[in-house]
Design a protein around this motif. Sequence first.
Motif, PDB file in Angstrom:
ATOM      1  N   GLY A 232     -20.041 -22.772   2.410  1.00  0.00           N
ATOM      2  CA  GLY A 232     -20.226 -21.320   2.259  1.00  0.00           C
ATOM      3  C   GLY A 232     -19.954 -20.602   3.570  1.00  0.00           C
ATOM      4  N   ASN A 233     -20.481 -21.151   4.678  1.00  0.00           N
ATOM      5  CA  ASN A 233     -20.228 -20.558   5.995  1.00  0.00           C
ATOM      6  C   ASN A 233     -18.745 -20.614   6.340  1.00  0.00           C
ATOM      7  OD1 ASN A 233     -22.800 -19.800   6.601  1.00  0.00           O
ATOM      8  ND2 ASN A 233     -23.269 -21.573   7.882  1.00  0.00           N
ATOM      9  N   ALA A 234     -18.147 -21.814   6.100  1.00  0.00           N
ATOM     10  CA  ALA A 234     -16.719 -21.978   6.421  1.00  0.00           C
ATOM     11  C   ALA A 234     -15.904 -20.924   5.667  1.00  0.00           C
ATOM     12  CB  ALA A 234     -16.266 -23.377   6.040  1.00  0.00           C
ATOM     13  N   MET A 235     -16.262 -20.718   4.392  1.00  0.00           N
ATOM     14  CA  MET A 235     -15.553 -19.752   3.550  1.00  0.00           C
ATOM     15  C   MET A 235     -15.754 -18.334   4.101  1.00  0.00           C
ATOM     16  SD  MET A 235     -13.730 -19.693   0.894  1.00  0.00           S
ATOM     17  CE  MET A 235     -13.973 -21.124  -0.090  1.00  0.00           C
ATOM     18  N   LYS A 236     -16.989 -18.072   4.517  1.00  0.00           N
ATOM     19  CA  LYS A 236     -17.326 -16.725   4.989  1.00  0.00           C
ATOM     20  C   LYS A 236     -16.571 -16.388   6.275  1.00  0.00           C
ATOM     21  CE  LYS A 236     -21.799 -16.086   5.911  1.00  0.00           C
ATOM     22  NZ  LYS A 236     -23.226 -15.828   5.766  1.00  0.00           N
ATOM     23  N   PHE A 237     -16.461 -17.378   7.171  1.00  0.00           N
ATOM     24  CA  PHE A 237     -15.915 -17.089   8.497  1.00  0.00           C
ATOM     25  C   PHE A 237     -14.448 -17.504   8.650  1.00  0.00           C
ATOM     26  CE2 PHE A 237     -20.548 -17.539   9.128  1.00  0.00           C
ATOM     27  CZ  PHE A 237     -20.810 -16.250   9.572  1.00  0.00           C
TER      28      PHE A 237
ATOM     29  N   GLU B 286     -14.773 -28.785   7.867  1.00  0.00           N
ATOM     30  CA  GLU B 286     -13.938 -28.261   8.940  1.00  0.00           C
ATOM     31  C   GLU B 286     -13.229 -26.999   8.456  1.00  0.00           C
ATOM     32  OE1 GLU B 286     -11.460 -31.402  10.300  1.00  0.00           O
ATOM     33  OE2 GLU B 286     -10.856 -30.318  12.106  1.00  0.00           O
ATOM     34  N   ASP B 287     -13.124 -25.993   9.316  1.00  0.00           N
ATOM     35  CA  ASP B 287     -12.403 -24.791   8.902  1.00  0.00           C
ATOM     36  C   ASP B 287     -11.488 -24.295  10.005  1.00  0.00           C
ATOM     37  OD1 ASP B 287     -13.732 -22.727  10.607  1.00  0.00           O
ATOM     38  OD2 ASP B 287     -15.516 -23.328   9.474  1.00  0.00           O
ATOM     39  N   THR B 288     -10.608 -23.366   9.649  1.00  0.00           N
ATOM     40  CA  THR B 288      -9.719 -22.773  10.653  1.00  0.00           C
ATOM     41  C   THR B 288     -10.104 -21.309  10.830  1.00  0.00           C
ATOM     42  OG1 THR B 288      -8.162 -22.285   8.893  1.00  0.00           O
ATOM     43  CG2 THR B 288      -7.753 -24.302  10.135  1.00  0.00           C
TER      44      THR B 288
ATOM     45  N   PHE C 156     -32.999 -17.424  11.852  1.00  0.00           N
ATOM     46  CA  PHE C 156     -32.567 -16.029  11.957  1.00  0.00           C
ATOM     47  C   PHE C 156     -31.578 -15.806  13.106  1.00  0.00           C
ATOM     48  CE2 PHE C 156     -36.903 -15.963  10.201  1.00  0.00           C
ATOM     49  CZ  PHE C 156     -36.598 -15.494   8.936  1.00  0.00           C
ATOM     50  N   THR C 157     -30.794 -16.863  13.466  1.00  0.00           N
ATOM     51  CA  THR C 157     -29.836 -16.680  14.557  1.00  0.00           C
ATOM     52  C   THR C 157     -28.429 -16.548  14.005  1.00  0.00           C
ATOM     53  OG1 THR C 157     -31.208 -18.038  15.951  1.00  0.00           O
ATOM     54  CG2 THR C 157     -28.977 -17.650  16.720  1.00  0.00           C
ATOM     55  N   GLN C 158     -27.778 -15.497  14.465  1.00  0.00           N
ATOM     56  CA  GLN C 158     -26.370 -15.335  14.132  1.00  0.00           C
ATOM     57  C   GLN C 158     -25.639 -15.138  15.452  1.00  0.00           C
ATOM     58  OE1 GLN C 158     -26.650 -12.060  11.306  1.00  0.00           O
ATOM     59  NE2 GLN C 158     -26.554 -13.563   9.655  1.00  0.00           N
ATOM     60  N   VAL C 159     -24.316 -15.417  15.458  1.00  0.00           N
ATOM     61  CA  VAL C 159     -23.598 -15.384  16.730  1.00  0.00           C
ATOM     62  C   VAL C 159     -23.698 -14.024  17.406  1.00  0.00           C
ATOM     63  CG1 VAL C 159     -21.277 -15.456  17.725  1.00  0.00           C
ATOM     64  CG2 VAL C 159     -22.104 -17.345  16.331  1.00  0.00           C
ATOM     65  N   ASP C 160     -23.503 -12.941  16.698  1.00  0.00           N
ATOM     66  CA  ASP C 160     -23.827 -11.635  17.283  1.00  0.00           C
ATOM     67  C   ASP C 160     -24.306 -10.691  16.195  1.00  0.00           C
ATOM     68  OD1 ASP C 160     -21.678  -9.930  16.302  1.00  0.00           O
ATOM     69  OD2 ASP C 160     -20.385 -11.206  17.515  1.00  0.00           O
TER      70      ASP C 160
ATOM     71  N   GLY D 138     -25.694 -12.480   5.262  1.00  0.00           N
ATOM     72  CA  GLY D 138     -26.421 -13.713   5.611  1.00  0.00           C
ATOM     73  C   GLY D 138     -27.711 -13.414   6.345  1.00  0.00           C
ATOM     74  N   THR D 139     -28.565 -14.419   6.389  1.00  0.00           N
ATOM     75  CA  THR D 139     -29.884 -14.237   7.004  1.00  0.00           C
ATOM     76  C   THR D 139     -30.040 -15.032   8.283  1.00  0.00           C
ATOM     77  OG1 THR D 139     -30.649 -16.077   5.675  1.00  0.00           O
ATOM     78  CG2 THR D 139     -31.106 -13.874   4.829  1.00  0.00           C
ATOM     79  N   GLY D 140     -29.114 -15.947   8.539  1.00  0.00           N
ATOM     80  CA  GLY D 140     -29.282 -16.818   9.700  1.00  0.00           C
ATOM     81  C   GLY D 140     -30.256 -17.945   9.424  1.00  0.00           C
ATOM     82  N   LEU D 141     -30.544 -18.191   8.155  1.00  0.00           N
ATOM     83  CA  LEU D 141     -31.481 -19.271   7.809  1.00  0.00           C
ATOM     84  C   LEU D 141     -30.759 -20.537   7.336  1.00  0.00           C
ATOM     85  CD1 LEU D 141     -34.381 -17.544   5.840  1.00  0.00           C
ATOM     86  CD2 LEU D 141     -34.451 -18.577   8.095  1.00  0.00           C
ATOM     87  N   GLY D 142     -29.513 -20.353   6.886  1.00  0.00           N
ATOM     88  CA  GLY D 142     -28.774 -21.460   6.252  1.00  0.00           C
ATOM     89  C   GLY D 142     -28.711 -22.708   7.124  1.00  0.00           C
ATOM     90  N   LEU D 143     -28.288 -22.540   8.394  1.00  0.00           N
ATOM     91  CA  LEU D 143     -28.128 -23.716   9.252  1.00  0.00           C
ATOM     92  C   LEU D 143     -29.471 -24.297   9.670  1.00  0.00           C
ATOM     93  CD1 LEU D 143     -25.062 -22.838  11.511  1.00  0.00           C
ATOM     94  CD2 LEU D 143     -25.189 -24.476   9.646  1.00  0.00           C
ATOM     95  N   THR D 144     -30.506 -23.423   9.769  1.00  0.00           N
ATOM     96  CA  THR D 144     -31.848 -23.928  10.110  1.00  0.00           C
ATOM     97  C   THR D 144     -32.301 -24.879   9.010  1.00  0.00           C
ATOM     98  OG1 THR D 144     -32.280 -21.723  10.919  1.00  0.00           O
ATOM     99  CG2 THR D 144     -34.165 -23.187  10.772  1.00  0.00           C
TER     100      THR D 144
HETATM  101  P1  ADP Z   1     -25.986 -17.039   7.940  1.00  0.00           P
HETATM  102  O1  ADP Z   1     -26.847 -16.815   6.743  1.00  0.00           O
HETATM  103  O2  ADP Z   1     -25.969 -15.881   8.878  1.00  0.00           O
HETATM  104  O3  ADP Z   1     -24.651 -17.583   7.627  1.00  0.00           O
HETATM  105  P2  ADP Z   1     -26.439 -19.626   9.163  1.00  0.00           P
HETATM  106  O4  ADP Z   1     -27.687 -20.207   9.735  1.00  0.00           O
HETATM  107  O5  ADP Z   1     -25.791 -20.361   8.055  1.00  0.00           O
HETATM  108  O6  ADP Z   1     -26.798 -18.156   8.735  1.00  0.00           O
HETATM  109  O7  ADP Z   1     -25.401 -19.447  10.346  1.00  0.00           O
HETATM  110  C1  ADP Z   1     -25.812 -18.891  11.576  1.00  0.00           C
HETATM  111  C2  ADP Z   1     -24.649 -18.300  12.294  1.00  0.00           C
HETATM  112  O8  ADP Z   1     -23.780 -19.334  12.784  1.00  0.00           O
HETATM  113  C3  ADP Z   1     -23.755 -17.431  11.436  1.00  0.00           C
HETATM  114  O9  ADP Z   1     -24.265 -16.128  11.296  1.00  0.00           O
HETATM  115  C4  ADP Z   1     -22.446 -17.451  12.237  1.00  0.00           C
HETATM  116  O10 ADP Z   1     -22.542 -16.531  13.316  1.00  0.00           O
HETATM  117  C5  ADP Z   1     -22.426 -18.869  12.805  1.00  0.00           C
HETATM  118  N1  ADP Z   1     -21.606 -19.789  11.969  1.00  0.00           N
HETATM  119  C6  ADP Z   1     -22.072 -20.710  11.099  1.00  0.00           C
HETATM  120  N2  ADP Z   1     -21.051 -21.401  10.526  1.00  0.00           N
HETATM  121  C7  ADP Z   1     -19.907 -20.901  11.042  1.00  0.00           C
HETATM  122  C8  ADP Z   1     -18.504 -21.200  10.849  1.00  0.00           C
HETATM  123  N3  ADP Z   1     -18.085 -22.161  10.015  1.00  0.00           N
HETATM  124  N4  ADP Z   1     -17.624 -20.480  11.572  1.00  0.00           N
HETATM  125  C9  ADP Z   1     -18.035 -19.523  12.427  1.00  0.00           C
HETATM  126  N5  ADP Z   1     -19.335 -19.192  12.655  1.00  0.00           N
HETATM  127  C10 ADP Z   1     -20.261 -19.866  11.975  1.00  0.00           C
END
Ligand code: ADP
Length: 536
Positions: free
Chosen positions: A286-291, A315-317, A333-337, A346-352
């Motif tokens: 889902g993240n790969a698709m989003k970004f 893996e994504d490009t 709740f962390t996102q890159v910016d 997104g909430t920044g919870l997915g990767l946690t």
């Molecule tokens: P979110 O719900 O914001 O996606 P995640 O915990 O899944 O929360 O991800 C945290 C942050 O990590 C994202 O907001 C994004 O900034 C960065 N991130 C995660 N996966 C990717 C990816 N595949 N490519 C680029 N940035 C990513």
Amino acid sequence: MSFLNEKHLLTIVQKSGIGILILNENFKIILTNHWFLKRSFLDEQHLDNKLIFDVFPELVGTRTLKSIEQCLEFSQYSILTHTLNPFPFPLFDNEQKIEKKERIYQYLHVIPISIDDEQNRFCMIQITDVSQQVTREKLLREQMVVAKEREVEAKKASQAKTDFLASMSHEIRTPLNAILGMADTLTETNLTNEQMEYLTVLRNSGKALYNIINDILDLSRIESGKLEIEHIEFSIRDLLKETISLFLMKAKSKGIQISYSVSDDIAEQIKGDSTRIQQILINLIGNAMKFTEIGKIYVDASLSQDQKSLCLIVEDTGIGIPNEKLNSIFESFTQVDSSTTRRYGGTGLGLTITKKLILMMNGEISVQSQLGKGSKFVLNIPYEGLVHRDSNIHQHWLDLELPDAENFPKCRILLAEDSEENVFIIKTFLRKYPIELVIAKNGKIALQMFQSEKFDIVLMDMQMPEMDGLEATKQIRLYEHNQNIDPLFAIPIIAISANVQKEDISKSFMAGITSYISKPVRKIEILKLIYFYLAL
Ligand code: ADP
């Protein structure tokens, strides 16, 4: 030593930083030092050559005097700690303390002294002031009690938070279930393009809200230790195929490629928690698709060289992640910016959640990324492959092909459900099928109907007023038992509940339900499950 004379030695004893009292073998005090005199508020004449129990009558019958006797009689060394006998001698820091009767806490060494080639034996009592140590110990004990109380309070608060989140999620899910169900049903009606567009927004927002609620609930369950990792057989090939298929439409509409591969050495059936592994993959893909705006997403499953761990790569490009953010993206709740939420949601919870789940499986996750080039998430979890088995033997109800509505078996279903919205949703889901749906507003009515009418299947909501689904199920099973109905022919009871916690599910099975479906109920799921039990 040769330059120390008797005077020197006496001065050293007098000025010593601990209390010293020396007795001869007749229990007479023959030496006291400054420390002792200062704190006993007695002068030397009062002590010198006096019997110790005359000066300190309170010692009679105490352990201290017993130790002195044993020291003089049998040359026995003893230590009297402040724990059992904190104040053997009346020693005080100052006069106010005498008034307040606050003695110094004392730690005693009772040491036998015998002098070479002399008959004389002495007893040396060394007294250490341990008041500060006792105060510190007391403080520490008090702090420990406070810390314990705080821990109990924190646990209670965390439990309250978990309970609140569980009930809140139930409260939110129920109406959301109605919104999503109605939106699904609306798509089957004649709509203009404009209406269809509005409906898509409505459905997507509902689904997004649903995902957020699930994330929060998952995180709180992981944090309170309520989430358990399952260990069941599944096929990683099927799991990847199914998971990738969820993203095919999205990939097509974004114009990016999505592909996957599974290495041949992975067994057909492996053991693990397929639901959680799928949740992890959905998060990462889902993240790969989003970004990712252009290029491709690639998912790979392979085994480590020693065949002990399963390695999954997503893996994504896409846009990539700056180096300094690579560690923090796994925090809540962390996102890159801050613009991420605005642009991508997104909430920044997915990767946690992903990382916590992987750690619970005794695995690990890492990420490599280059800004503007793409990201690669690599996770390793313990691998347990099973000898190949024909997976068709156990057909899953979700794999069933549904017949057209007119060929669907005729049946009569009892639906026990108090919420009018939910009744309406299920009615609309089943309206084109030859299913007679009979409604009971609570468990009690359902039980009465069950006893007087004939049904093929019972759909049982678990939260109902008067008699809940759990009790109604138990009563139905009891009724069947009393009627001598063979358990093989017992009526299938499908529980419908928003409480997807493991304890609730196992409680329902203990009560006698046959299968379980969680809210929001999807049309395809409920139809397949009904068909599965009718076809049995
Ligand atoms: P979110 O719900 O914001 O996606 P995640 O915990 O899944 O929360 O991800 C945290 C942050 O990590 C994202 O907001 C994004 O900034 C960065 N991130 C995660 N996966 C990717 C990816 N595949 N490519 C680029 N940035 C990513």
